[in-house]
Scaffold this active site. Structure first.
Site, PDB file in Angstrom:
ATOM      1  N   LYS A   1      -2.200   2.711   7.939  1.00 39.30           N
ATOM      2  CA  LYS A   1      -0.902   3.127   7.398  1.00 39.30           C
ATOM      3  C   LYS A   1      -0.312   4.170   8.349  1.00 39.30           C
ATOM      4  O   LYS A   1      -0.917   5.216   8.577  1.00 39.30           O
ATOM      5  CB  LYS A   1      -1.055   3.702   5.988  1.00 39.30           C
ATOM      6  CG  LYS A   1      -1.432   2.662   4.953  1.00 39.30           C
ATOM      7  CD  LYS A   1      -1.377   3.247   3.549  1.00 39.30           C
ATOM      8  CE  LYS A   1      -1.659   2.166   2.502  1.00 39.30           C
ATOM      9  NZ  LYS A   1      -1.562   2.697   1.124  1.00 39.30           N
TER      10      LYS A   1
ATOM     11  N   GLY B   1       9.639   2.839   2.887  1.00 40.93           N
ATOM     12  CA  GLY B   1      10.354   4.078   3.164  1.00 40.93           C
ATOM     13  C   GLY B   1       9.553   5.098   3.947  1.00 40.93           C
ATOM     14  O   GLY B   1      10.119   5.951   4.631  1.00 40.93           O
ATOM     15  N   PHE B   2       8.210   5.032   3.845  1.00 38.80           N
ATOM     16  CA  PHE B   2       7.379   6.021   4.515  1.00 38.80           C
ATOM     17  C   PHE B   2       6.805   5.524   5.842  1.00 38.80           C
ATOM     18  O   PHE B   2       6.298   6.307   6.620  1.00 38.80           O
ATOM     19  CB  PHE B   2       6.217   6.438   3.615  1.00 38.80           C
ATOM     20  CG  PHE B   2       6.643   7.262   2.438  1.00 38.80           C
ATOM     21  CD1 PHE B   2       7.889   7.874   2.389  1.00 38.80           C
ATOM     22  CD2 PHE B   2       5.783   7.416   1.363  1.00 38.80           C
ATOM     23  CE1 PHE B   2       8.270   8.629   1.296  1.00 38.80           C
ATOM     24  CE2 PHE B   2       6.158   8.179   0.257  1.00 38.80           C
ATOM     25  CZ  PHE B   2       7.409   8.786   0.226  1.00 38.80           C
TER      26      PHE B   2
ATOM     27  N   THR C   1       2.551  -0.656   7.591  1.00 38.23           N
ATOM     28  CA  THR C   1       1.144  -0.935   7.328  1.00 38.23           C
ATOM     29  C   THR C   1       0.709  -2.079   8.224  1.00 38.23           C
ATOM     30  O   THR C   1       1.400  -3.092   8.337  1.00 38.23           O
ATOM     31  CB  THR C   1       0.940  -1.314   5.848  1.00 38.23           C
ATOM     32  OG1 THR C   1       1.429  -0.263   5.022  1.00 38.23           O
ATOM     33  CG2 THR C   1      -0.524  -1.532   5.543  1.00 38.23           C
TER      34      THR C   1
ATOM     35  N   ASP D   1       2.679   5.391 -10.294  1.00 38.76           N
ATOM     36  CA  ASP D   1       3.448   4.254  -9.787  1.00 38.76           C
ATOM     37  C   ASP D   1       2.713   2.938 -10.052  1.00 38.76           C
ATOM     38  O   ASP D   1       2.554   2.109  -9.171  1.00 38.76           O
ATOM     39  CB  ASP D   1       3.711   4.421  -8.284  1.00 38.76           C
ATOM     40  CG  ASP D   1       4.913   3.591  -7.808  1.00 38.76           C
ATOM     41  OD1 ASP D   1       5.729   3.175  -8.663  1.00 38.76           O
ATOM     42  OD2 ASP D   1       5.033   3.373  -6.584  1.00 38.76           O
TER      43      ASP D   1
ATOM     44  N   LEU E   1       1.552  -5.778   8.354  1.00 35.54           N
ATOM     45  CA  LEU E   1       1.438  -6.303   6.995  1.00 35.54           C
ATOM     46  C   LEU E   1       2.706  -6.066   6.188  1.00 35.54           C
ATOM     47  O   LEU E   1       3.083  -6.867   5.343  1.00 35.54           O
ATOM     48  CB  LEU E   1       0.249  -5.662   6.272  1.00 35.54           C
ATOM     49  CG  LEU E   1      -1.156  -6.051   6.728  1.00 35.54           C
ATOM     50  CD1 LEU E   1      -2.193  -5.220   5.990  1.00 35.54           C
ATOM     51  CD2 LEU E   1      -1.405  -7.540   6.496  1.00 35.54           C
ATOM     52  N   GLY E   2       3.358  -4.927   6.412  1.00 40.97           N
ATOM     53  CA  GLY E   2       4.568  -4.606   5.650  1.00 40.97           C
ATOM     54  C   GLY E   2       5.113  -3.265   6.078  1.00 40.97           C
ATOM     55  O   GLY E   2       4.529  -2.549   6.889  1.00 40.97           O
TER      56      GLY E   2
END
Length: 556
Positions: free
Chosen positions: A63, A43-44, A47, A161, A39-40
């Site tokens: 994730k 930085g961490f 997904t 955020d 999905l994407g």
């Protein structure tokens, strides 16, 4: 397809693969979560869209922690932030507009977080596709997010955020979901929290956040920035310049680019104050100011031209439950409080069949927040037959988020039966008195907006030439959408020529007549036929281009 999770492989494999055909890595996590596609990534980590094979292949999100930071201190902090999302979601508990945490675990040396999948796109992508978002829509977004933040802050968590990328709009219902609690922070009794590092997004985070300090109203500042960016379409550039913020005077100048209602302008300006002490102190405080909001005078039909002020009262946070219909398709139900109201039209208004006006006492019940959509209908129509066959695609106007139409009262009965069998709840059509009570939502005027309507607030009078997506017009005080216009809605009751001897307890009025009640008007009807009290009927087996439904149930 099955997606390999090995970061150096990412091979696409055939369905039901156990080990990656390229690298030999385990495809399925915990023997149940199978990734389908990426999905994407950020930085961490990455997904993935996935299915839970132990829950009938229900969609979920994987994730995967895959930090890009170098150095032991940076890696440690990144790990803390990833783990923190799981802890915060667990601490928060369940909320209908925050994706549920399903699991958190290590496998093959990597950390994984499993969450409920929300089908839709974030508000940034919607803005890029459709352009600037209207003041009315932004106000709706503001109210919905304030209710979510009210819950988050009451549970001693600060998100830190808030931005369009972290707000997902459900593709079927239009409901908003707040995601990404990876940088959220639990607060102590003194509210003020000192952080080891700066977190948040430049262009949204308030000044105190860049000093490592946050308060609940730090989120409110970021929400206001989100609103003005959606209104104007302007964002901070990579070099730090920002059309909405003048660095020479250190002030927001957003009103140079967009004009909004003065009341909304005052609210956003106060949310954007540099000093936390000068802002609203809570989401609850802002919501109290937002109720009620006044719209500009409007004019209805040339034959009855007059100006009125329409009042829209922003709904207080309702009791809502969601039923997952499968494949992350949800049915949202709103709790309606009990009460007594005057059903029908007073003298000098309406038709004979709407009289005599009489008091009815309604017990608490639940009713759909929106009319049933075509996506929801198709899902339930695919379930096993109970009494009659259902056409999975009966509608003349096609669209997943359009209300289903061209259905009969008998079709609606079958839908409720299959829905009840699927969910374990006693779904049904509302009684005629329950429908009118829910539509009026404590008002006594012909429409829940006031004395009249126009096509900016209701889809009617053939203005849009067809049905429109559910949720696209303002809700009433019970937070119910499209009770006026769009599609007629079936009620359980048989037709009676007037209210003589009608029940006064909210129950269904049965009878020998084969005709059944429809309420609410439709996309084609003139305004008078969309009134709260207007009654219509067709035979139980009949349908038309405007006949739809909204379901009810007596308990969650």
């Amino acid at each position: 397809m099955s997606q390999c999770l090995n970061p150096v492989c990412l091979q696409r494999n055939p369905p039901k693969t156990i080990l990656c055909q390229s690298c030999g890595s385990q495809i399925v996590l915990k023997e149940r979560y199978r990734a389908i596609r990426i999905l994407g990534e950020g930085g961490f980590g990455r997904t993935f869209l996935a299915v839970d094979e132990q829950r009938l292949d229900t969609h979920c999100v994987i994730k995967q922690f895959l930090p890009q930071q170098s150095g032991s201190a940076a890696l440690k902090k990144a790990t803390e932030l990833f783990e923190q999302e799981a802890f915060r979601l667990n601490d928060l508990g369940k909320h209908p507009h925050i994706p549920d945490l399903l699991a958190f675990f290590p496998q093959e040396g990597r950390l994984y977080l499993i969450q409920e999948f929300i089908e839709g796109q974030n508000l940034l992508n919607e803005l890029r596709q459709k352009g600037k978002i209207s003041e009315f829509e932004v106000k709706k977004i503001l109210i919905e997010l304030l209710h979510i933040l009210q819950f988050v802050h009451n549970n001693k968590v600060i998100h830190r955020d808030i931005k369009p990328e972290n707000i997902i709009k459900h593709s079927q219902t239009g409901a908003l979901f707040l995601i990404d609690f990876g940088v959220s922070k639990e607060v102590g009794n003194n509210v003020l929290t000192k952080l080891g590092t700066v977190t948040g997004t430049p262009g949204y985070a308030p000044p105190e956040q860049f000093r490592g300090i946050v308060y609940p109203n730090s989120d409110l500042y970021s929400l206001a920035v989100t609103c003005i960016r959606l209104l104007t379409g302007y964002f901070q550039k990579p070099d730090g310049t920002d059309l909405l913020f003048d660095l020479t005077i250190m002030q927001w100048i957003w009103k140079k680019y967009i004009f909004v209602n003065h009341d909304l302008e005052i609210i956003l300006d106060k949310m954007l104050q540099d000093l936390p002490s000068n802002r609203f102190q809570s989401a609850t405080e802002i919501l109290s100011v937002l109720q009620p909001q006044q719209l500009s005078p409007i004019t209805i039909s040339p034959n009855h031209s007059r100006q009125v002020t329409t009042t829209i009262v922003s709904p207080k946070q309702p009791i809502v439950f969601r039923d997952n219909l499968g494949n992350n398709l949800f049915l949202e139900m709103v709790g309606i409080p009990g009460g007594t109201f005057s059903m029908g039209s007073p003298e000098g208004e309406g038709y004979k069949n709407e009289k005599p006006q009489h008091n009815v006492t309604i017990s608490p019940f639940y009713i759909g927040k929106y009319p049933i959509t075509q996506a929801q209908w198709q899902k339930i129509a695919s379930l096993p037959k109970i009494n009659i066959d259902l056409n999975p695609k009966p509608s003349y106007f096609q669209g997943a988020n359009l209300p289903v139409e061209k259905i009969s009262w008998l079709d609606a009965q079958e839908f409720c039966a299959r829905l009840g069998e699927h969910t374990g709840k006693m779904y049904r059509l509302p009684s005629e008195s329950e429908w009118e009570y829910a539509c009026r939502a404590k008002t006594t005027t012909p429409f829940y907006f006031g004395e009249t309507i126009n096509t900016d607030v209701v889809n009617h009078n053939n203005k849009y030439k067809q049905t429109t997506d559910v949720g696209g017009f303002p809700p009433n005080n019970f937070d119910l959408y499209n009770m006026h216009g769009n599609v007629w809605e079936w009620c359980e009751d048989a037709w009676h020529k007037d209210y003589t001897n009608a029940p006064n307890d909210g129950s269904v009025w049965t009878g020998n007549d084969n005709k059944r009640i429809l309420r609410g008007g439709s996309w084609l009807q003139e305004s008078g036929n969309c009134r709260c009290a207007y009654r219509h009927y067709i035979v139980a087996g009949g349908s038309n281009y405007g006949s739809g439904l909204r379901v009810a149930c007596s308990s969650a």
